[in-house]
Scaffold this motif. Structure first.
Motif, short mmCIF file in Angstrom:
data_model
loop_
_atom_site.label_atom_id
_atom_site.label_comp_id
_atom_site.label_asym_id
_atom_site.label_seq_id
_atom_site.Cartn_x
_atom_site.Cartn_y
_atom_site.Cartn_z
N PHE A 320 1.42 43.61 5.68
CA PHE A 320 2.68 43.90 5.00
C PHE A 320 3.70 42.80 5.22
O PHE A 320 4.45 42.45 4.31
CB PHE A 320 3.25 45.25 5.47
N ALA A 321 3.73 42.25 6.43
CA ALA A 321 4.67 41.15 6.70
C ALA A 321 4.33 39.95 5.82
O ALA A 321 5.22 39.30 5.26
CB ALA A 321 4.62 40.77 8.18
N ARG A 322 3.04 39.66 5.69
CA ARG A 322 2.63 38.52 4.87
C ARG A 322 2.96 38.75 3.40
O ARG A 322 3.44 37.83 2.72
CB ARG A 322 1.14 38.27 5.04
N LEU A 323 2.70 39.94 2.89
CA LEU A 323 3.00 40.22 1.49
C LEU A 323 4.50 40.10 1.22
O LEU A 323 4.92 39.54 0.20
CB LEU A 323 2.52 41.63 1.12
N SER A 343 8.67 43.02 9.78
CA SER A 343 8.19 41.99 10.71
C SER A 343 7.17 42.58 11.67
O SER A 343 7.28 43.73 12.11
CB SER A 343 9.36 41.42 11.52
N VAL A 344 6.17 41.78 12.02
CA VAL A 344 5.17 42.21 13.00
C VAL A 344 5.88 42.54 14.31
O VAL A 344 6.70 41.76 14.80
CB VAL A 344 4.11 41.11 13.20
N GLY A 498 -6.69 53.37 3.28
CA GLY A 498 -6.31 53.30 1.88
C GLY A 498 -4.82 53.02 1.76
O GLY A 498 -4.01 53.65 2.43
N ILE A 499 -4.47 52.06 0.93
CA ILE A 499 -3.08 51.68 0.70
C ILE A 499 -2.74 51.91 -0.77
O ILE A 499 -3.46 51.43 -1.65
CB ILE A 499 -2.83 50.20 1.06
N GLY A 500 -1.67 52.63 -1.03
CA GLY A 500 -1.23 52.84 -2.41
C GLY A 500 -0.55 51.59 -2.95
O GLY A 500 0.54 51.22 -2.50
N ILE A 501 -1.20 50.94 -3.90
CA ILE A 501 -0.66 49.69 -4.44
C ILE A 501 0.64 49.93 -5.19
O ILE A 501 1.60 49.14 -5.08
CB ILE A 501 -1.70 49.02 -5.38
N ASP A 502 0.72 51.02 -5.94
CA ASP A 502 1.92 51.27 -6.73
C ASP A 502 3.15 51.44 -5.84
O ASP A 502 4.21 50.89 -6.10
CB ASP A 502 1.71 52.51 -7.61
N ARG A 503 3.00 52.21 -4.77
CA ARG A 503 4.12 52.41 -3.86
C ARG A 503 4.46 51.13 -3.11
O ARG A 503 5.63 50.86 -2.80
CB ARG A 503 3.81 53.55 -2.89
N LEU A 504 3.45 50.34 -2.80
CA LEU A 504 3.69 49.05 -2.16
C LEU A 504 4.51 48.15 -3.08
O LEU A 504 5.46 47.48 -2.65
CB LEU A 504 2.36 48.40 -1.82
N VAL A 505 4.16 48.13 -4.36
CA VAL A 505 4.92 47.32 -5.33
C VAL A 505 6.33 47.87 -5.48
O VAL A 505 7.29 47.10 -5.58
CB VAL A 505 4.19 47.28 -6.68
N MET A 506 6.49 49.18 -5.48
CA MET A 506 7.83 49.77 -5.51
C MET A 506 8.69 49.22 -4.38
O MET A 506 9.84 48.81 -4.59
CB MET A 506 7.75 51.30 -5.39
#
Length: 531
Positions: A320-323, A343-344, A498-506
């Motif tokens: 998540f930090a990298r994204l 941040s990590v 499992g990671i929800g891509i849509d919520r991550l993009v939100m």
């Protein structure tokens, strides 16, 4: 045999007399039947007829562009008028007209492609009488190809001085007014093609989405994960507690389900010797629609042999930090007015039961006692199904009192075993599992656990789920004999997530609704009233 009279064509009173009017009658009839036909649309049809009268094709496919608009603007942004004049040859650009100001013998207009927009200058003196006359029939929304040399106006704006402007696509409908745009949210989602043209932020969200998914794949690839594809139509749905969509295969006369998760197939690959696998793909769950839920959504699931669930916590922090750094330039992002630190090392790890008490304010005498827990759930408006176990009620308390408060990244771990049918039991306390869920901005972002690889235990868990389904829980698991058989061959100890891509993009685009980050979200059929 007597010939039958053809039905008379309706006279739409177009402001033009042309033999080509007949070509547009199906369009005009359709518009009129929906009560959409107006003078603006009639004028567009009239211009199209006039262009055809002049042997100008409405939809040619022979224009060759030499540059993208954004590339052209970037390459020449620092050049002054003298340097622009010294450039070799003209540029040939193509794009949609998004602004147009006509002053009789000259006109300024802006065209836009996927890379940017640029101003163009059309003058009868430069283009010639015939070409300029054709240009005067162009409208905002038309897609055109232009050719000319670059120069700067008196205000310093980079501009294409057109010697040629060709119609490539005639737009029969006008774009929304520039300063008002698309204000109706439902129209924005239903007519996303228009939204992408007139709302720059919308296009940017989906470009960012592509970058997020690409960076996620790169992150996993660098760590030795192999991307795979598993069935979207399944005879037995599994891998999540959700109600599936039904479909039917005619040739096999077979009832199938759209997948609710790829999990059980990915873990079959662990049995087969793949030690690090992932899949990015669509899942389908027959559930409600909200700002956080769409029945068709995208997830990334990955599985890692010889790893534990706490290894995935460490991996997730780094991911998540990298994204965030890749698409936002920083690991500290702003979401709906709140700064969230990805941040990590900034992430919190809290036990499920501790979170009920310390964050949710629910006393142990309530969440540990079945009847007290049930009464508390009912008191706060949640339903309780017959036969629901204590763990299910505790999860409802969590949803009510804990989840909305988890704004900064929280790993909540140690979930009850009876709501974690695929998770490995904790060695010290078999009543809970080695499972965590990730919460950010008050919503679940990911679900992960050390995988259950004991086939006897897995069979018993499936049987408990089948009993719950028989009691009325339509989200409970089916029995999957083939998956149990796969475990009987031996699956290595592993962890999966499992990671929800849509919520991550939100999160990374500061979008309040999941519909903002799905190109074509599910909507009621047009014209069907809502509840």
């Amino acid at each position: 045999m007597a010939s039958q009279d053809k039905p008379r064509r309706r006279d739409f009173k177009l402001p033009v007399k042309s033999a080509h009017v007949e070509r547009f009658h199906p369009l005009l009839e359709a518009l009129a039947s929906r009560d959409e036909l107006n003078e603006v649309l009639k004028n567009r049809v009239a211009k199209a007829c006039q262009l055809l009268d002049g042997n100008v094709p409405l939809y040619p496919n022979d224009f060759v562009k030499t540059h993208g608009i954004g590339d052209t603007a970037q390459a020449n942004e620092t050049l002054d008028e003298e340097a622009l004049a010294a450039l070799e040859g003209p540029v040939r650009l193509a794009g949609r007209i998004v602004a147009l100001r006509s002053f009789g013998k000259v006109a300024f207009f802006h065209i836009q492609d996927s890379t940017g927009r640029i101003q163009c200058y059309a003058a009868r003196e430069d283009m010639g009488e015939e070409v300029y006359a054709v240009f005067k029939k162009f409208d905002i929304g038309d897609i055109v190809g232009v050719e000319g040399r670059l120069f700067r106006t008196k205000t310093g704006e980079l501009t294409v001085g057109c010697v040629q402007a060709r119609l490539l696509t005639k737009s029969m409908r006008p774009l929304p007014e520039k300063y008002h745009g698309l204000k109706d949210v439902e129209i924005r989602y239903r007519q996303r093609y228009v939204d992408l043209i007139v709302t720059p932020r919308t296009a940017e969200i989906f470009r960012t989405r592509t970058r997020i998914v690409s960076e996620l794949r790169r992150f996993l690839d660098e760590r030795g994960f192999v991307e795979v594809e598993t069935p979207m139509m399944q005879a037995i749905p599994g891998g999540a507690t959700a109600k599936p969509f039904l479909t039917h295969h005619n040739a096999l006369d077979l009832q199938l389900y759209m997948r609710i998760a790829p999990e059980l197939y990915l873990k079959r690959l662990l049995v087969g010797g793949f030690e690090k696998v992932y899949e990015v793909g669509r899942n389908f769950r027959n559930e409600g629609i909200s700002t956080q839920h769409n029945p068709e959504f995208t997830m990334c699931e990955f599985y890692w042999a010889y790893a534990r669930f706490d290894d995935l916590m460490d991996l997730t922090e780094r991911l998540f930090a990298r994204l965030a750094e890749a698409v936002c330039g920083t690991a500290k992002v702003t979401y709906q007015g709140q700064e969230i630190d990805l941040s990590v090392g900034a992430w919190k790890r809290v036990d499920f039961y501790d979170s009920l008490e310390s964050i949710g304010g629910v006393a142990p005498e309530i969440y540990r006692d079945y009847e007290a827990c049930k009464a508390h759930v009912l008191k706060h408006g949640e339903k309780v199904l017959k036969g629901e176990k204590l763990g299910k009620l505790q999860a409802k308390l969590f949803d009510l009192f804990v989840e909305p408060k988890l704004i900064q990244p929280h790993f909540i771990y140690g979930y009850p075993t009876d709501i974690s049918p695929l998770s490995r039991r904790n060695e010290a306390n078999p009543e809970v599992t080695d499972r965590f869920e990730l919460f950010i901005a008050g919503r679940e972002m990911a679900n992960a656990f050390s995988e259950l690889n004991d086939p006897v235990d897995q069979r018993l868990r499936f049987e408990e789920q089948v009993a719950e389904k028989a009691a009325g829980d339509d989200e409970a698991h089916f029995m999957d004999e083939d998956y149990v058989r796969a475990l009987e061959y031996g699956m290595p100890p592993a962890a999966g997530q499992g990671i929800g891509i849509d919520r991550l993009v939100m999160l990374l685009t500061d979008s309040a609704s999941i519909r903002e980050v799905i190109l074509f979200p599910l909507l009621r059929p047009e014209g069907v009233p809502g509840e």
